[in-house]
Design an enzyme around this catalytic site. Structure first.
Site, PDB file in Angstrom:
ATOM      1  N   HIS A   1       0.816  -1.222   0.000  1.00  0.00           N
ATOM      2  CA  HIS A   1       0.000   0.000   0.000  1.00  0.00           C
ATOM      3  C   HIS A   1       0.855   1.280   0.000  1.00  0.00           C
ATOM      4  CE1 HIS A   1      -3.147  -2.835   1.060  1.00  0.00           C
ATOM      5  NE2 HIS A   1      -2.452  -3.213   2.112  1.00  0.00           N
TER       6      HIS A   1
ATOM      7  N   SER B   1       1.476  -0.216  -5.321  1.00  0.00           N
ATOM      8  CA  SER B   1       0.533  -0.517  -4.243  1.00  0.00           C
ATOM      9  C   SER B   1       0.084  -1.960  -4.400  1.00  0.00           C
ATOM     10  CB  SER B   1      -0.689   0.393  -4.348  1.00  0.00           C
ATOM     11  OG  SER B   1      -0.855   1.120  -3.169  1.00  0.00           O
TER      12      SER B   1
ATOM     13  N   SER C   1      -5.722   1.659  -2.330  1.00  0.00           N
ATOM     14  CA  SER C   1      -5.026   2.034  -1.096  1.00  0.00           C
ATOM     15  C   SER C   1      -3.958   3.116  -1.266  1.00  0.00           C
ATOM     16  CB  SER C   1      -4.392   0.795  -0.459  1.00  0.00           C
ATOM     17  OG  SER C   1      -3.404   0.253  -1.318  1.00  0.00           O
TER      18      SER C   1
ATOM     19  N   ASP D   1       3.263  -7.609  -0.022  1.00  0.00           N
ATOM     20  CA  ASP D   1       2.150  -7.552   0.931  1.00  0.00           C
ATOM     21  C   ASP D   1       0.960  -8.236   0.277  1.00  0.00           C
ATOM     22  OD1 ASP D   1       0.036  -6.950   2.593  1.00  0.00           O
ATOM     23  OD2 ASP D   1       0.531  -4.833   2.823  1.00  0.00           O
TER      24      ASP D   1
ATOM     25  N   GLU E   1       4.581  -9.304   4.129  1.00  0.00           N
ATOM     26  CA  GLU E   1       3.981  -8.481   5.171  1.00  0.00           C
ATOM     27  C   GLU E   1       2.778  -9.102   5.875  1.00  0.00           C
ATOM     28  OE1 GLU E   1       4.909  -5.492   6.247  1.00  0.00           O
ATOM     29  OE2 GLU E   1       3.119  -4.510   7.041  1.00  0.00           O
TER      30      GLU E   1
ATOM     31  N   ASN F   1       4.980 -11.124   8.822  1.00  0.00           N
ATOM     32  CA  ASN F   1       3.705 -11.060   9.546  1.00  0.00           C
ATOM     33  C   ASN F   1       3.817 -11.691  10.924  1.00  0.00           C
ATOM     34  OD1 ASN F   1       0.681 -10.595   9.521  1.00  0.00           O
ATOM     35  ND2 ASN F   1       0.765 -12.786   9.972  1.00  0.00           N
TER      36      ASN F   1
ATOM     37  N   LYS G   1       4.840  -7.531  14.649  1.00  0.00           N
ATOM     38  CA  LYS G   1       4.000  -7.201  13.499  1.00  0.00           C
ATOM     39  C   LYS G   1       2.561  -7.635  13.798  1.00  0.00           C
ATOM     40  CE  LYS G   1       2.016  -7.023   9.391  1.00  0.00           C
ATOM     41  NZ  LYS G   1       0.633  -7.477   9.182  1.00  0.00           N
TER      42      LYS G   1
ATOM     43  N   ASP H   1       0.271  -4.518  14.503  1.00  0.00           N
ATOM     44  CA  ASP H   1      -0.354  -3.962  13.292  1.00  0.00           C
ATOM     45  C   ASP H   1      -1.743  -4.570  13.093  1.00  0.00           C
ATOM     46  OD1 ASP H   1      -1.103  -4.304  10.485  1.00  0.00           O
ATOM     47  OD2 ASP H   1       0.894  -3.741   9.844  1.00  0.00           O
ATOM     48  N   ASN H   2      -1.815  -5.895  13.056  1.00  0.00           N
ATOM     49  CA  ASN H   2      -3.090  -6.542  12.760  1.00  0.00           C
ATOM     50  C   ASN H   2      -4.120  -6.201  13.835  1.00  0.00           C
ATOM     51  OD1 ASN H   2      -0.988  -7.720  11.304  1.00  0.00           O
ATOM     52  ND2 ASN H   2      -2.007  -9.688  11.114  1.00  0.00           N
TER      53      ASN H   2
ATOM     54  N   CYS I   1      -5.672  -2.281  13.288  1.00  0.00           N
ATOM     55  CA  CYS I   1      -7.079  -2.388  12.863  1.00  0.00           C
ATOM     56  C   CYS I   1      -8.012  -1.798  13.920  1.00  0.00           C
ATOM     57  CB  CYS I   1      -7.447  -3.839  12.562  1.00  0.00           C
ATOM     58  SG  CYS I   1      -6.679  -4.430  11.022  1.00  0.00           S
TER      59      CYS I   1
ATOM     60  N   HIS J   1      -7.411  -9.183   3.598  1.00  0.00           N
ATOM     61  CA  HIS J   1      -6.557  -8.713   2.503  1.00  0.00           C
ATOM     62  C   HIS J   1      -7.253  -8.702   1.147  1.00  0.00           C
ATOM     63  CE1 HIS J   1      -2.752  -7.484   0.831  1.00  0.00           C
ATOM     64  NE2 HIS J   1      -3.042  -8.256  -0.200  1.00  0.00           N
TER      65      HIS J   1
ATOM     66  N   HIS K   1      -3.478   2.102   8.646  1.00  0.00           N
ATOM     67  CA  HIS K   1      -2.985   2.213  10.022  1.00  0.00           C
ATOM     68  C   HIS K   1      -2.125   3.460  10.195  1.00  0.00           C
ATOM     69  CE1 HIS K   1      -4.492  -1.722  10.228  1.00  0.00           C
ATOM     70  NE2 HIS K   1      -3.386  -2.420  10.369  1.00  0.00           N
TER      71      HIS K   1
ATOM     72  N   SER L   1       5.866  -2.668  12.144  1.00  0.00           N
ATOM     73  CA  SER L   1       5.823  -3.602  11.015  1.00  0.00           C
ATOM     74  C   SER L   1       7.003  -3.375  10.078  1.00  0.00           C
ATOM     75  CB  SER L   1       4.541  -3.405  10.212  1.00  0.00           C
ATOM     76  OG  SER L   1       3.440  -3.456  11.060  1.00  0.00           O
TER      77      SER L   1
ATOM     78  N   GLN M   1      10.292  -5.285   8.473  1.00  0.00           N
ATOM     79  CA  GLN M   1      10.522  -5.447   7.030  1.00  0.00           C
ATOM     80  C   GLN M   1      11.966  -5.110   6.668  1.00  0.00           C
ATOM     81  OE1 GLN M   1       9.253  -6.705   4.459  1.00  0.00           O
ATOM     82  NE2 GLN M   1       7.039  -6.723   4.608  1.00  0.00           N
TER      83      GLN M   1
HETATM   84  P1  NAI Z   1      -5.911 -14.795  11.618  1.00  0.00           P
HETATM   85  O1  NAI Z   1      -5.642 -16.093  10.986  1.00  0.00           O
HETATM   86  O2  NAI Z   1      -5.252 -14.428  12.907  1.00  0.00           O
HETATM   87  O3  NAI Z   1      -7.488 -14.594  11.847  1.00  0.00           O
HETATM   88  C1  NAI Z   1      -8.482 -14.985  10.952  1.00  0.00           C
HETATM   89  C2  NAI Z   1      -9.586 -15.657  11.778  1.00  0.00           C
HETATM   90  O4  NAI Z   1     -10.716 -15.912  10.954  1.00  0.00           O
HETATM   91  C3  NAI Z   1      -9.142 -16.991  12.374  1.00  0.00           C
HETATM   92  O5  NAI Z   1      -9.310 -16.994  13.775  1.00  0.00           O
HETATM   93  C4  NAI Z   1     -10.047 -18.006  11.681  1.00  0.00           C
HETATM   94  O6  NAI Z   1     -10.374 -19.085  12.523  1.00  0.00           O
HETATM   95  C5  NAI Z   1     -11.265 -17.149  11.332  1.00  0.00           C
HETATM   96  N1  NAI Z   1     -12.070 -17.686  10.233  1.00  0.00           N
HETATM   97  C6  NAI Z   1     -11.666 -18.343   9.102  1.00  0.00           C
HETATM   98  N2  NAI Z   1     -12.733 -18.686   8.362  1.00  0.00           N
HETATM   99  C7  NAI Z   1     -13.837 -18.226   9.000  1.00  0.00           C
HETATM  100  C8  NAI Z   1     -15.214 -18.272   8.731  1.00  0.00           C
HETATM  101  N3  NAI Z   1     -15.693 -18.901   7.659  1.00  0.00           N
HETATM  102  N4  NAI Z   1     -16.062 -17.676   9.605  1.00  0.00           N
HETATM  103  C9  NAI Z   1     -15.603 -17.065  10.722  1.00  0.00           C
HETATM  104  N5  NAI Z   1     -14.289 -17.008  11.048  1.00  0.00           N
HETATM  105  C10 NAI Z   1     -13.421 -17.584  10.198  1.00  0.00           C
HETATM  106  O7  NAI Z   1      -5.565 -13.697  10.517  1.00  0.00           O
HETATM  107  P2  NAI Z   1      -5.359 -12.121  10.768  1.00  0.00           P
HETATM  108  O8  NAI Z   1      -3.926 -11.848  11.017  1.00  0.00           O
HETATM  109  O9  NAI Z   1      -6.381 -11.669  11.735  1.00  0.00           O
HETATM  110  O10 NAI Z   1      -5.654 -11.554   9.303  1.00  0.00           O
HETATM  111  C11 NAI Z   1      -6.950 -11.639   8.732  1.00  0.00           C
HETATM  112  C12 NAI Z   1      -6.923 -10.985   7.341  1.00  0.00           C
HETATM  113  O11 NAI Z   1      -6.648  -9.596   7.471  1.00  0.00           O
HETATM  114  C13 NAI Z   1      -5.843 -11.518   6.410  1.00  0.00           C
HETATM  115  O12 NAI Z   1      -6.343 -11.515   5.094  1.00  0.00           O
HETATM  116  C14 NAI Z   1      -4.735 -10.506   6.557  1.00  0.00           C
HETATM  117  O13 NAI Z   1      -3.866 -10.546   5.463  1.00  0.00           O
HETATM  118  C15 NAI Z   1      -5.528  -9.235   6.653  1.00  0.00           C
HETATM  119  N6  NAI Z   1      -4.905  -8.074   7.293  1.00  0.00           N
HETATM  120  C16 NAI Z   1      -5.440  -6.866   6.948  1.00  0.00           C
HETATM  121  C17 NAI Z   1      -4.954  -5.710   7.506  1.00  0.00           C
HETATM  122  C18 NAI Z   1      -5.521  -4.398   7.110  1.00  0.00           C
HETATM  123  O14 NAI Z   1      -4.949  -3.364   7.448  1.00  0.00           O
HETATM  124  N7  NAI Z   1      -6.613  -4.336   6.422  1.00  0.00           N
HETATM  125  C19 NAI Z   1      -3.861  -5.728   8.499  1.00  0.00           C
HETATM  126  C20 NAI Z   1      -3.416  -7.058   8.841  1.00  0.00           C
HETATM  127  C21 NAI Z   1      -3.929  -8.179   8.257  1.00  0.00           C
END
Ligand code: NAI
Length: 475
Positions: free
Chosen positions: A51, A74, A79, A137, A198, A223, A228, A232-233, A237, A343, A396, A404, A408
């Site tokens: 991003h 990006s 983003s 990322d 990332e 990650n 991180k 960050d997550n 968020c 993501h 963020h 984070s 990197q």
């Molecule tokens: P994580 O693996 O810690 O959490 C995901 C959770 O969703 C898990 O606990 C899993 O059991 C649950 N899950 C999976 N399928 C499901 C379903 N059908 N119904 C309900 N729950 C379900 O992953 P994390 O780190 O929380 O990341 C989640 C997403 O967010 C990823 O795609 C990551 O890349 C993205 N992300 C986005 C950010 C942003 O700024 N927008 C920042 C960091 C991560």
């Protein structure tokens, strides 16, 4: 210099925000000071796909300060902060008429064709060849190189199959135009010493490729540095989910019923933030451990089907696909807000929504749309189902991104300078470096750390200087 951004005239504004961000990114600035003389990234040709925000600008300029030659895109069509992109191209010492910074190919609101064109441009070094490092990322840059090399080896790019997504068709088209008999992508892949990834979703892709034996170069999983994903997550968020909702809709969150799908790191931050605003928060989970955590944190945990008709705000955080289906959306309340912070955009079935007979999509403003069903009720979809905190707000804030991005930079230095110590595989940074990242951020918050006595250190079996926890400790 080749580049493509929205408007270089935004560079001054971008530079002023970068200067504010630098103060809030003590980890990155400390790394710049530490390596100013030794410049460990001299000779590194880093292609970054992350991003293109103000915070990323500070990351890019840190990589350059450490000696790297950088090209950037990006990793999402919505983003980019156009002023940050402009400032990076102009650079601290350049002008709009004489840009001296880094080639960036990114603007807010790219089409998917443009997005993949940008990725291709950033992977092509002037004078020929590709990068020798990737900073990714979500794994799109890594994917393009791998698929290009795979199809060159196979001798052809396959045709799109029935049911393939529009985006996959675009990628296949691009590869059809860019694979060469001389093996352009094969050579690019061979030249890459490694990738630092990332986010959760990109890391999943890397482990899959390693498991299948298709990973072509080593990777550091940034990650899963504690500093991180647990910051960050979660805390990132916790901040930016509310920012996305507010800037997109300005709806009062207090008193509303909000559903958070997924209670991993991102879900925990989102649920906490929504509760902080006074929403009544419901969590959905598939993992009994995370479901139990959510329950003990005081959230109702149930299925989406149970609450889909009564909730006001939906946020998907799973990294999985088809979480909110078209059928779910058709059953939602009038003006329910539907958003995703994971993501990729496939957590919400946008393609299925568009196919509902008689549905009408209306733009309220960029990245905010109502979808009106034939019975007259509508829902509000943020950022067309793409990550709403970066699509509708600015992602963020700097301080958390400093954690984070310090990981990197350290990961780039590790892979670039100690390549032979990293055979093909996926690695996390050693704990002492994770602790170092945290340490670099303490004084800015006025934190005073207690020092172990020698006897205490011996008693719990650690060194006075750390690492303080075994690798399996979960924080
Ligand atoms: P994580 O693996 O810690 O959490 C995901 C959770 O969703 C898990 O606990 C899993 O059991 C649950 N899950 C999976 N399928 C499901 C379903 N059908 N119904 C309900 N729950 C379900 O992953 P994390 O780190 O929380 O990341 C989640 C997403 O967010 C990823 O795609 C990551 O890349 C993205 N992300 C986005 C950010 C942003 O700024 N927008 C920042 C960091 C991560």
């Amino acid at each position: 210099m080749d580049f493509k951004v929205a408007d270089l005239a935004l560079a001054d504004f971008g530079r002023r925000e970068i200067q504010l961000a630098e103060h809030e990114m003590p980890g990155l600035m400390a790394i710049r000071r530490e390596y100013a003389e030794s410049r460990p990234l001299a000779g590194a040709k880093i292609m970054g796909s992350l991003h293109m925000t103000v915070q990323t600008a500070v990351l890019i300029e840190t990589l350059v300060a450490l000696g790297a030659d950088v090209r950037w895109v990006s990793c999402n069509i919505f983003s980019t902060q156009d002023h940050a992109a402009a400032a990076v191209v102009v650079g601290p010492d350049g002008t709009v008429d004489d840009p001296k910074g880094v080639p960036v190919f990114a603007w807010k609101g790219e089409t998917l064709e443009e997005y993949w064109w940008c990725t291709d441009q950033a992977l092509a070094w002037p004078g020929g060849g590709g990068p020798n490092m990737i900073l990714d990322d979500g794994g799109d840059a890594t994917l393009l190189v791998h698929k290009g090399a795979e199809y060159e080896k196979a001798g052809a790019v396959p045709s799109a199959a029935e049911g393939d997504s529009e985006e996959w068709k675009i990628i296949l088209d691009l590869l059809r135009r860019t694979v060469t008999d001389e093996g352009r992508w094969t050579k690019v892949a061979e030249g890459i010493r490694g990738v630092t990834e990332e986010t959760t979703t990109g890391v999943h892709r890397l482990y899959e490729m390693f498991k299948n034996g298709t990973l072509l170069f080593p990777a550091i999983n940034v990650n899963d540095s504690v500093t991180k994903s647990k910051f960050d997550n979660k805390y990132g968020c916790r901040h930016s989910v509310i920012d996305g909702l507010n800037r997109a809709t300005d709806v009062l969150i207090g008193g509303k019923v909000a559903v958070v799908c997924g209670y991993g790191d991102v879900g925990k931050g989102c649920a906490d933030a929504l509760r902080g605003q006074g929403a009544r928060v419901i969590v959905t989970e598939i993992d009994p451990i995370c479901a139990l955590q959510a329950a003990m944190d005081g959230f109702q945990v149930t299925t989406l089907d149970e609450v889909v008709g009564t909730a006001d705000i939906f946020v998907t955080t799973t990294g999985n696909f088809n979480i909110i289906t078209a059928d779910h959306m058709s059953r939602m309340k009038h003006q329910a807000i539907v958003s995703n912070i994971g993501h990729f955009d496939n957590e919400i079935d946008m393609a299925g929504l568009a196919k509902i007979p008689g549905i009408v999509k209306t733009e309220v403003k960029p990245q905010v749309h109502t979808w009106t069903f034939p019975d007259g009720h509508n829902i509000i979809v943020l950022a067309e189902g793409r990550l709403m905190n970066l699509g509708c707000a600015t992602g963020h804030p700097s301080f958390v991104m400093s954690n984070s991005f310090t990981n990197q930079v350290i990961a780039q230095i590790e892979l670039f300078t100690k390549t032979e110590q990293y055979p093909i595989g996926v690695y996390v940074l050693p704990k002492h470096l994770d602790e170092k990242v945290a340490r670099l951020h303490l004084s800015a918050l006025g934190v005073k750390l207690t020092t172990l006595t020698k006897e205490q250190a011996e008693y719990i079996g650690v060194d006075v200087e750390g690492p303080f926890k075994p690798d399996h400790y979960r924080y």
